[in-house]
Design a protein around this motif. Structure first.
Motif, PDB file in Angstrom:
ATOM      1  N   GLY A 145       0.808  -1.212   0.000  1.00  0.00           N
ATOM      2  CA  GLY A 145       0.000   0.000   0.000  1.00  0.00           C
ATOM      3  C   GLY A 145       0.839   1.259   0.000  1.00  0.00           C
ATOM      4  N   ALA A 146       1.879   1.271   0.826  1.00  0.00           N
ATOM      5  CA  ALA A 146       2.765   2.432   0.891  1.00  0.00           C
ATOM      6  C   ALA A 146       3.528   2.606  -0.412  1.00  0.00           C
ATOM      7  CB  ALA A 146       3.732   2.288   2.058  1.00  0.00           C
ATOM      8  N   TYR A 147       3.897   1.483  -1.018  1.00  0.00           N
ATOM      9  CA  TYR A 147       4.621   1.593  -2.284  1.00  0.00           C
ATOM     10  C   TYR A 147       3.724   2.160  -3.385  1.00  0.00           C
ATOM     11  CZ  TYR A 147       7.450   0.586  -6.333  1.00  0.00           C
ATOM     12  OH  TYR A 147       8.171   0.732  -7.480  1.00  0.00           O
ATOM     13  N   VAL A 148       2.495   1.670  -3.479  1.00  0.00           N
ATOM     14  CA  VAL A 148       1.551   2.200  -4.470  1.00  0.00           C
ATOM     15  C   VAL A 148       1.368   3.694  -4.270  1.00  0.00           C
ATOM     16  CG1 VAL A 148      -0.862   2.186  -5.207  1.00  0.00           C
ATOM     17  CG2 VAL A 148       0.345   0.020  -4.855  1.00  0.00           C
ATOM     18  N   GLU A 149       1.238   4.120  -3.019  1.00  0.00           N
ATOM     19  CA  GLU A 149       1.073   5.547  -2.726  1.00  0.00           C
ATOM     20  C   GLU A 149       2.293   6.344  -3.166  1.00  0.00           C
ATOM     21  OE1 GLU A 149       0.117   8.505   1.079  1.00  0.00           O
ATOM     22  OE2 GLU A 149       0.025   6.315   1.306  1.00  0.00           O
ATOM     23  N   SER A 150       3.484   5.783  -2.977  1.00  0.00           N
ATOM     24  CA  SER A 150       4.709   6.494  -3.357  1.00  0.00           C
ATOM     25  C   SER A 150       4.825   6.662  -4.864  1.00  0.00           C
ATOM     26  CB  SER A 150       5.936   5.763  -2.811  1.00  0.00           C
ATOM     27  OG  SER A 150       6.209   4.570  -3.542  1.00  0.00           O
ATOM     28  N   VAL A 151       4.340   5.673  -5.613  1.00  0.00           N
ATOM     29  CA  VAL A 151       4.400   5.742  -7.076  1.00  0.00           C
ATOM     30  C   VAL A 151       3.253   6.581  -7.619  1.00  0.00           C
ATOM     31  CG1 VAL A 151       4.264   4.363  -9.201  1.00  0.00           C
ATOM     32  CG2 VAL A 151       5.637   3.564  -7.270  1.00  0.00           C
ATOM     33  N   GLY A 152       2.078   6.467  -6.979  1.00  0.00           N
ATOM     34  CA  GLY A 152       0.932   7.260  -7.400  1.00  0.00           C
ATOM     35  C   GLY A 152       0.151   6.688  -8.559  1.00  0.00           C
ATOM     36  N   ASP A 153       0.339   5.402  -8.842  1.00  0.00           N
ATOM     37  CA  ASP A 153      -0.360   4.779  -9.974  1.00  0.00           C
ATOM     38  C   ASP A 153      -0.557   3.301  -9.652  1.00  0.00           C
ATOM     39  OD1 ASP A 153      -1.207   3.680 -12.401  1.00  0.00           O
ATOM     40  OD2 ASP A 153       0.082   4.978 -13.602  1.00  0.00           O
ATOM     41  N   ALA A 154      -1.701   2.984  -9.045  1.00  0.00           N
ATOM     42  CA  ALA A 154      -1.954   1.610  -8.615  1.00  0.00           C
ATOM     43  C   ALA A 154      -2.008   0.652  -9.797  1.00  0.00           C
ATOM     44  CB  ALA A 154      -3.260   1.545  -7.823  1.00  0.00           C
ATOM     45  N   ARG A 155      -2.606   1.084 -10.892  1.00  0.00           N
ATOM     46  CA  ARG A 155      -2.703   0.215 -12.066  1.00  0.00           C
ATOM     47  C   ARG A 155      -1.315  -0.159 -12.585  1.00  0.00           C
ATOM     48  NH1 ARG A 155      -6.812  -2.558 -15.022  1.00  0.00           N
ATOM     49  NH2 ARG A 155      -5.522  -3.671 -16.520  1.00  0.00           N
ATOM     50  N   LEU A 156      -0.443   0.807 -12.666  1.00  0.00           N
ATOM     51  CA  LEU A 156       0.916   0.546 -13.141  1.00  0.00           C
ATOM     52  C   LEU A 156       1.619  -0.452 -12.221  1.00  0.00           C
ATOM     53  CD1 LEU A 156       3.441   1.123 -14.875  1.00  0.00           C
ATOM     54  CD2 LEU A 156       3.901   3.069 -13.355  1.00  0.00           C
ATOM     55  N   VAL A 157       1.526  -0.246 -10.929  1.00  0.00           N
ATOM     56  CA  VAL A 157       2.211  -1.127  -9.989  1.00  0.00           C
ATOM     57  C   VAL A 157       1.684  -2.559 -10.101  1.00  0.00           C
ATOM     58  CG1 VAL A 157       2.616  -1.653  -7.561  1.00  0.00           C
ATOM     59  CG2 VAL A 157       2.820   0.702  -8.375  1.00  0.00           C
ATOM     60  N   LEU A 158       0.357  -2.725 -10.175  1.00  0.00           N
ATOM     61  CA  LEU A 158      -0.194  -4.068 -10.262  1.00  0.00           C
ATOM     62  C   LEU A 158       0.140  -4.731 -11.587  1.00  0.00           C
ATOM     63  CD1 LEU A 158      -3.626  -3.551  -8.502  1.00  0.00           C
ATOM     64  CD2 LEU A 158      -1.638  -4.781  -7.630  1.00  0.00           C
ATOM     65  N   ASP A 159       0.108  -3.973 -12.672  1.00  0.00           N
ATOM     66  CA  ASP A 159       0.532  -4.531 -13.958  1.00  0.00           C
ATOM     67  C   ASP A 159       1.978  -5.014 -13.886  1.00  0.00           C
ATOM     68  OD1 ASP A 159      -1.737  -4.400 -15.558  1.00  0.00           O
ATOM     69  OD2 ASP A 159      -1.242  -2.464 -16.436  1.00  0.00           O
ATOM     70  N   MET A 160       2.846  -4.191 -13.301  1.00  0.00           N
ATOM     71  CA  MET A 160       4.258  -4.549 -13.202  1.00  0.00           C
ATOM     72  C   MET A 160       4.459  -5.751 -12.283  1.00  0.00           C
ATOM     73  SD  MET A 160       6.014  -2.321 -15.086  1.00  0.00           S
ATOM     74  CE  MET A 160       7.663  -2.164 -14.443  1.00  0.00           C
ATOM     75  N   LEU A 161       3.707  -5.798 -11.187  1.00  0.00           N
ATOM     76  CA  LEU A 161       3.817  -6.909 -10.252  1.00  0.00           C
ATOM     77  C   LEU A 161       3.401  -8.223 -10.904  1.00  0.00           C
ATOM     78  CD1 LEU A 161       4.289  -7.984  -7.398  1.00  0.00           C
ATOM     79  CD2 LEU A 161       1.990  -7.223  -6.796  1.00  0.00           C
ATOM     80  N   VAL A 162       2.290  -8.203 -11.630  1.00  0.00           N
ATOM     81  CA  VAL A 162       1.835  -9.401 -12.337  1.00  0.00           C
ATOM     82  C   VAL A 162       2.871  -9.829 -13.378  1.00  0.00           C
ATOM     83  CG1 VAL A 162       0.086 -10.294 -13.925  1.00  0.00           C
ATOM     84  CG2 VAL A 162      -0.611  -8.991 -11.906  1.00  0.00           C
ATOM     85  N   GLY A 163       3.417  -8.866 -14.103  1.00  0.00           N
ATOM     86  CA  GLY A 163       4.442  -9.194 -15.095  1.00  0.00           C
ATOM     87  C   GLY A 163       5.692  -9.785 -14.475  1.00  0.00           C
ATOM     88  N   ALA A 164       6.086  -9.286 -13.301  1.00  0.00           N
ATOM     89  CA  ALA A 164       7.277  -9.808 -12.633  1.00  0.00           C
ATOM     90  C   ALA A 164       7.087 -11.263 -12.216  1.00  0.00           C
ATOM     91  CB  ALA A 164       7.605  -8.951 -11.412  1.00  0.00           C
ATOM     92  N   VAL A 165       5.905 -11.590 -11.683  1.00  0.00           N
ATOM     93  CA  VAL A 165       5.654 -12.974 -11.272  1.00  0.00           C
ATOM     94  C   VAL A 165       5.584 -13.885 -12.493  1.00  0.00           C
ATOM     95  CG1 VAL A 165       4.046 -14.523 -10.109  1.00  0.00           C
ATOM     96  CG2 VAL A 165       4.495 -12.259  -9.152  1.00  0.00           C
ATOM     97  N   GLN A 166       4.933 -13.423 -13.560  1.00  0.00           N
ATOM     98  CA  GLN A 166       4.877 -14.254 -14.768  1.00  0.00           C
ATOM     99  C   GLN A 166       6.274 -14.601 -15.264  1.00  0.00           C
ATOM    100  OE1 GLN A 166       4.517 -12.456 -18.461  1.00  0.00           O
ATOM    101  NE2 GLN A 166       3.351 -14.099 -19.456  1.00  0.00           N
ATOM    102  N   ARG A 167       7.180 -13.643 -15.227  1.00  0.00           N
ATOM    103  CA  ARG A 167       8.535 -13.910 -15.693  1.00  0.00           C
ATOM    104  C   ARG A 167       9.246 -14.933 -14.816  1.00  0.00           C
ATOM    105  NH1 ARG A 167       6.723  -9.362 -17.565  1.00  0.00           N
ATOM    106  NH2 ARG A 167       7.604  -8.322 -19.411  1.00  0.00           N
ATOM    107  N   LEU A 168       8.987 -14.899 -13.508  1.00  0.00           N
ATOM    108  CA  LEU A 168       9.562 -15.931 -12.635  1.00  0.00           C
ATOM    109  C   LEU A 168       9.078 -17.321 -13.022  1.00  0.00           C
ATOM    110  CD1 LEU A 168       9.286 -14.275  -9.100  1.00  0.00           C
ATOM    111  CD2 LEU A 168      11.362 -14.630 -10.436  1.00  0.00           C
ATOM    112  N   ILE A 169       7.861 -17.390 -13.560  1.00  0.00           N
ATOM    113  CA  ILE A 169       7.274 -18.679 -13.945  1.00  0.00           C
ATOM    114  C   ILE A 169       7.817 -19.163 -15.288  1.00  0.00           C
ATOM    115  CG2 ILE A 169       5.115 -19.835 -14.567  1.00  0.00           C
ATOM    116  CD1 ILE A 169       3.704 -17.908 -12.583  1.00  0.00           C
TER     117      ILE A 169
END
Length: 205
Positions: A145-169
């Motif tokens: 939550g604090a990280y999303v607030e620091s970036v100011g774009d929840a959609r961007l953070v979640l898109d990036m997070l999903v992409g990061a996990v997919q790459r680990l897979i």
């Protein structure tokens, strides 16, 4: 510049360089600067070109903006190197390695600084592409939550997070990183977010 100076991390690892991995998040530069100030790495490499995610935020390139941020924070110009070609984590690692090799630096350990949700990907990538060095990872100690607030774009953070996990897979089978154990709960959360439409940073499977 004194390329062969070293220092130690908290676990006693000898580190010659901190590598700030380019991204949309200037906080990576801030964490790298803080670690430099704490004596955890005497020299810094910032790596990154631009991407669709950073083109508007960092038009001069990620590494260049990171360097400017570090200099504004009081880091001496002579201790900062920039690598401006990398467009993904693999290139961040590979091109930083090449830059240091060109300067005749024998690196035994590297401190990789990334976004909080990219530490595992950075580690797995470096272990595949730079296997002879010990890899230490760091990021801003922020909850989601604090990280999303620091970036100011929840959609961007979640898109990036999903992409990061997919790459680990999917990336270990492509030779881009070492295999990592991924808890079932993480895979399930990834699938829920992916199915909910957070797909802006997925790679073709």
């Amino acid at each position: 510049m004194e390329p062969h100076r070293t220092t130690c991390t908290a676990d006693g690892t000898v580190v010659e360089f901190a590598v700030g991995l380019g991204s949309h998040d200037l906080g990576v530069a801030d964490v790298t600067v803080e670690l430099y100030r704490r004596g955890m790495a005497p020299l810094i490499v910032f790596t990154g070109a631009t991407s669709p995610t950073t083109r508007d935020r960092m038009p001069r390139g990620e590494a260049v903006h990171y360097r400017e941020r570090a200099l504004e924070g009081g880091v001496p110009e002579e201790v900062v190197l920039v690598e401006t070609r990398a467009r993904n984590t693999g290139e961040n690692v590979r091109f930083s390695r090449e830059l240091l090799a060109e300067r005749g630096v024998d690196v035994s350990s590297v401190l990789l600084v990334s976004k909080p949700y990219e530490e595992r990907r950075a580690y797995a990538t470096a272990r595949r592409l730079w296997p002879e060095v010990k890899v230490v990872c760091a990021s801003a100690p922020l909850a989601l939550g604090a990280y999303v607030e620091s970036v100011g774009d929840a959609r961007l953070v979640l898109d990036m997070l999903v992409g990061a996990v997919q790459r680990l897979i999917v990336y270990p089978a492509r030779g881009f990183m070492i295999e990592q154990e991924i808890p079932g709960t993480v895979v399930a959360a990834y699938e829920r977010l992916r199915d909910a439409g957070f797909t802006g940073r997925l790679v073709p499977e």
